[in-house]
Design a protein around this motif. Structure first.
Motif, mmCIF file in Angstrom:
data_model
loop_
_atom_site.group_PDB
_atom_site.id
_atom_site.type_symbol
_atom_site.label_atom_id
_atom_site.label_comp_id
_atom_site.label_asym_id
_atom_site.label_seq_id
_atom_site.Cartn_x
_atom_site.Cartn_y
_atom_site.Cartn_z
ATOM 1 N N GLU A 29 0.820 -1.216 0.000
ATOM 2 C CA GLU A 29 0.000 0.000 0.000
ATOM 3 C C GLU A 29 0.853 1.265 0.000
ATOM 4 O OE1 GLU A 29 -4.105 -1.023 2.280
ATOM 5 O OE2 GLU A 29 -2.252 -1.412 3.409
ATOM 6 N N LEU A 30 1.883 1.321 0.865
ATOM 7 C CA LEU A 30 2.729 2.506 0.889
ATOM 8 C C LEU A 30 3.524 2.621 -0.403
ATOM 9 C CD1 LEU A 30 3.873 5.030 2.136
ATOM 10 C CD2 LEU A 30 5.521 3.604 3.390
ATOM 11 N N ALA A 31 3.996 1.505 -0.934
ATOM 12 C CA ALA A 31 4.750 1.535 -2.190
ATOM 13 C C ALA A 31 3.889 2.131 -3.305
ATOM 14 C CB ALA A 31 5.225 0.131 -2.563
ATOM 15 N N ALA A 32 2.624 1.755 -3.346
ATOM 16 C CA ALA A 32 1.720 2.292 -4.378
ATOM 17 C C ALA A 32 1.511 3.794 -4.170
ATOM 18 C CB ALA A 32 0.382 1.558 -4.332
ATOM 19 N N ARG A 33 1.341 4.222 -2.932
ATOM 20 C CA ARG A 33 1.150 5.641 -2.646
ATOM 21 C C ARG A 33 2.388 6.467 -2.989
ATOM 22 N NH1 ARG A 33 -3.116 6.926 0.859
ATOM 23 N NH2 ARG A 33 -4.277 5.125 1.553
ATOM 24 N N ALA A 34 3.565 5.877 -2.771
ATOM 25 C CA ALA A 34 4.819 6.593 -3.025
ATOM 26 C C ALA A 34 5.345 6.373 -4.437
ATOM 27 C CB ALA A 34 5.874 6.160 -2.010
ATOM 28 N N ASN A 35 4.659 5.532 -5.184
ATOM 29 C CA ASN A 35 5.060 5.229 -6.567
ATOM 30 C C ASN A 35 6.486 4.653 -6.637
ATOM 31 O OD1 ASN A 35 4.399 5.002 -9.251
ATOM 32 N ND2 ASN A 35 5.201 7.032 -9.781
ATOM 33 N N VAL A 36 6.767 3.726 -5.708
ATOM 34 C CA VAL A 36 8.012 2.966 -5.741
ATOM 35 C C VAL A 36 7.632 1.488 -5.680
ATOM 36 C CG1 VAL A 36 9.407 4.749 -4.608
ATOM 37 C CG2 VAL A 36 8.364 2.957 -3.223
ATOM 38 N N SER A 37 8.557 0.622 -6.048
ATOM 39 C CA SER A 37 8.240 -0.807 -5.991
ATOM 40 C C SER A 37 8.233 -1.280 -4.552
ATOM 41 C CB SER A 37 9.248 -1.612 -6.811
ATOM 42 O OG SER A 37 10.492 -1.655 -6.136
ATOM 43 N N GLN A 38 7.499 -2.349 -4.311
ATOM 44 C CA GLN A 38 7.405 -2.912 -2.973
ATOM 45 C C GLN A 38 8.781 -3.389 -2.503
ATOM 46 O OE1 GLN A 38 4.248 -5.786 -2.603
ATOM 47 N NE2 GLN A 38 5.032 -6.575 -0.671
ATOM 48 N N SER A 39 9.559 -3.979 -3.397
ATOM 49 C CA SER A 39 10.894 -4.462 -3.011
ATOM 50 C C SER A 39 11.821 -3.291 -2.667
ATOM 51 C CB SER A 39 11.498 -5.339 -4.110
ATOM 52 O OG SER A 39 11.698 -4.589 -5.287
ATOM 53 N N THR A 40 11.706 -2.182 -3.402
ATOM 54 C CA THR A 40 12.521 -1.002 -3.091
ATOM 55 C C THR A 40 12.172 -0.486 -1.708
ATOM 56 O OG1 THR A 40 12.742 -0.373 -5.411
ATOM 57 C CG2 THR A 40 13.029 1.384 -3.781
ATOM 58 N N LEU A 41 10.888 -0.387 -1.402
ATOM 59 C CA LEU A 41 10.461 0.093 -0.096
ATOM 60 C C LEU A 41 10.948 -0.844 1.006
ATOM 61 C CD1 LEU A 41 8.950 2.082 1.664
ATOM 62 C CD2 LEU A 41 6.852 0.806 1.203
ATOM 63 N N SER A 42 10.849 -2.142 0.788
ATOM 64 C CA SER A 42 11.324 -3.110 1.772
ATOM 65 C C SER A 42 12.821 -2.950 2.019
ATOM 66 C CB SER A 42 11.028 -4.532 1.289
ATOM 67 O OG SER A 42 11.557 -5.475 2.202
ATOM 68 N N ARG A 43 13.596 -2.762 0.963
ATOM 69 C CA ARG A 43 15.047 -2.585 1.116
ATOM 70 C C ARG A 43 15.365 -1.258 1.817
ATOM 71 N NH1 ARG A 43 15.055 -4.447 -4.301
ATOM 72 N NH2 ARG A 43 15.815 -2.439 -5.013
ATOM 73 N N ILE A 44 14.569 -0.217 1.563
ATOM 74 C CA ILE A 44 14.777 1.062 2.258
ATOM 75 C C ILE A 44 14.531 0.875 3.750
ATOM 76 C CG2 ILE A 44 13.779 3.362 2.632
ATOM 77 C CD1 ILE A 44 13.404 3.547 -0.426
ATOM 78 N N GLU A 45 13.418 0.238 4.108
ATOM 79 C CA GLU A 45 13.093 0.039 5.520
ATOM 80 C C GLU A 45 14.119 -0.844 6.224
ATOM 81 O OE1 GLU A 45 9.144 -1.372 6.283
ATOM 82 O OE2 GLU A 45 8.196 0.476 5.581
ATOM 83 N N ASN A 46 14.684 -1.824 5.527
ATOM 84 C CA ASN A 46 15.607 -2.784 6.139
ATOM 85 C C ASN A 46 17.069 -2.390 6.028
ATOM 86 O OD1 ASN A 46 13.610 -4.614 7.024
ATOM 87 N ND2 ASN A 46 13.361 -5.305 4.919
ATOM 88 N N GLY A 47 17.353 -1.238 5.422
ATOM 89 C CA GLY A 47 18.728 -0.756 5.355
ATOM 90 C C GLY A 47 19.570 -1.392 4.272
ATOM 91 N N ARG A 48 18.941 -2.028 3.313
ATOM 92 C CA ARG A 48 19.690 -2.672 2.229
ATOM 93 C C ARG A 48 19.714 -1.819 0.964
ATOM 94 N NH1 ARG A 48 16.572 -7.863 3.615
ATOM 95 N NH2 ARG A 48 15.204 -6.858 2.140
ATOM 96 N N ARG A 49 19.163 -0.622 1.062
ATOM 97 C CA ARG A 49 19.196 0.300 -0.067
ATOM 98 C C ARG A 49 19.518 1.692 0.470
ATOM 99 N NH1 ARG A 49 16.497 0.600 -5.431
ATOM 100 N NH2 ARG A 49 16.608 2.781 -6.011
ATOM 101 N N ARG A 50 20.335 2.405 -0.269
ATOM 102 C CA ARG A 50 20.728 3.758 0.109
ATOM 103 C C ARG A 50 19.504 4.669 0.089
ATOM 104 N NH1 ARG A 50 21.975 8.295 -2.612
ATOM 105 N NH2 ARG A 50 21.670 7.319 -4.625
ATOM 106 N N LEU A 51 19.429 5.559 1.074
ATOM 107 C CA LEU A 51 18.345 6.545 1.114
ATOM 108 C C LEU A 51 18.690 7.692 0.171
ATOM 109 C CD1 LEU A 51 17.692 6.740 4.944
ATOM 110 C CD2 LEU A 51 16.143 5.840 3.232
#
Length: 195
Positions: A29-51
């Motif tokens: 739901e948040l990924a759709a609202r922010a227009n990012v992929s669900q996997s990107t959002l998951s990696r952002i939350e878990n620290g596996r993707r640069r902010l």
């Protein structure tokens, strides 16, 4: 310096997740609202993707917050003491996050004024909750009874006055900048008319 950056990074990620969970939204739901992929959002939350700044702006909007609030780190001055106005029976606290807003605690013993000429109107909005007793809010042509634990919110452009009913009452009010100024001008005028 690098430790501070890592702490901020971790804090922002935790805030994103906490805000998402508080809204009851799934990653999808948040990924759709922010227009990012669900996997990107998951990696952002878990620290596996640069902010990235552009993603933070987008996520802040999607979470209905500001970028400032998302990255704020100051926790100084959490506790504040009231400013006492003994002449009017008030305690006031400024709201640091919104410098123009003020919280006021007031004990009222008098009923609202009998004359509509004594009602005030000015720019702004006001919110109040009755902590104890019963308050009467005169708002335009309406007379509203507000009991303990009930709240009222109204634009202060409507002529208004408040007083106690059946004994003392205590209220907590929140005034935006314009409402606070309008009430201060009214207090000053009232003091000038006193002998």
């Amino acid at each position: 310096m690098e430790q501070e950056a890592d702490e901020l990074d971790s804090l922002v990620r935790k805030r994103i997740r906490a805000l998402r969970v508080a809204q009851g939204w799934s990653l999808e739901e948040l990924a759709a609202r922010a227009n990012v992929s669900q996997s990107t959002l998951s990696r952002i939350e878990n620290g596996r993707r640069r902010l990235a700044l552009d993603q933070l702006v987008t996520l802040a909007r999607a979470l209905d917050t500001s970028l400032d609030q998302l990255v704020e780190t100051t926790t100084d001055d959490i506790v504040s003491n009231p400013m006492i106005d003994g002449a009017h029976g008030l305690m006031r606290w400024p709201i640091k996050a919104e410098p123009g807003m003020t919280v006021v605690r007031q004990r009222m013993t008098n009923p609202p004024p009998d004359s509509p000429a004594r009602m005030r109107a000015h720019s702004g909005r006001e919110w109040l909750v009755v902590l104890s007793g019963t308050a009467i809010l005169l708002l335009g042509n309406r007379r509203l009874r507000i009991e303990t634990n009930q709240a009222a919110e109204f634009p202060t452009m409507l002529p208004h006055a408040i007083g106690a009913e059946g004994g003392p009452c205590e209220i907590l009010g929140i005034f935006d900048r314009d409402a606070r100024r309008g009430h201060q001008r009214g207090e000053d005028a009232g003091n000038a008319n006193r002998p």
